[in-house]
Design an enzyme around this catalytic site. Structure first.
Site: not given
Length: 192
Positions: A62, A72, A132, A168
């Site tokens: 992603h 991130k 995250y 996905d």
């Protein structure tokens, strides 16, 4: 905390420097001042938790597109994962290549992922929890990804996938999003 350069430019391993005592341990996972001094993003727009209950679960690959491209900071809080990064930055020396590292909740290990890197992981244990931090808020209109099983990338996942989302399973191959990239270049794994 430790910040160490990793296999791709702009990617860093983040380590937890635990201060043990008879109760357990305490340590810093993030410090705005330390990150800013290292030239890294030090302000986060959003934080999220990811929980995967089954060993072999696969999530990825992603990323978000501009203007919501994001940096991130990922920290493993519980369990273990095989974390994979694919470089989608055309100006990068590792463009179209992938690298992997293991993150472990027992050590609180993490990774700093700059904009332009697709990210995914496979759980190596049951009950995995990830934290995250994102430099930009999530934008459904800007979500994107690359197929985790793209034969040109030939990512080496350690386990057969046991759970993968419908989204996905339908992500495009790298040649569909980067048509000028030579397939022979993508097979060059960056060693971790």
């Amino acid at each position: 905390m430790k910040i160490e350069p990793f296999a791709m430019e702009g990617v860093y391993r983040i380590g937890w420097s635990a201060n043990p005592d008879p109760r357990g341990a305490f340590g810093r996972l993030f410090c705005a001042e330390t990150f800013a001094e290292a030239g890294l993003v030090s302000r986060w727009a959003q934080t999220n938790l990811s929980r995967s209950t089954r060993r072999g679960t696969l999530r990825g690959m992603h990323y978000q597109t501009a203007p919501f491209a994001e940096t991130k900071l990922l920290v493993c809080l519980a369990g273990r994962i095989h974390d994979v990064l694919v470089d989608l930055r055309p100006q990068s020396a590792t463009y179209g290549q992938w690298c992997a590292l293991e993150l472990d909740g027992a050590s609180g290990s993490g990774v700093y992922i700059p904009e332009g890197i697709a990210h995914g992981f496979q759980t190596l244990s049951d009950d995995v929890m990830l934290h995250y931090s994102h430099s930009r808020p999530y934008s459904p209109a800007h979500q994107a990804g690359v197929a985790f099983d793209d034969p040109d990338l030939a990512i080496q996942w350690p386990l057969p996938p046991v759970a993968v989302s419908e989204r996905d399973l339908t992500l495009p191959r790298l040649c569909e999003i980067a048509p000028n990239l030579s397939p022979s270049r993508t097979k060059q794994e960056v060693l971790s």
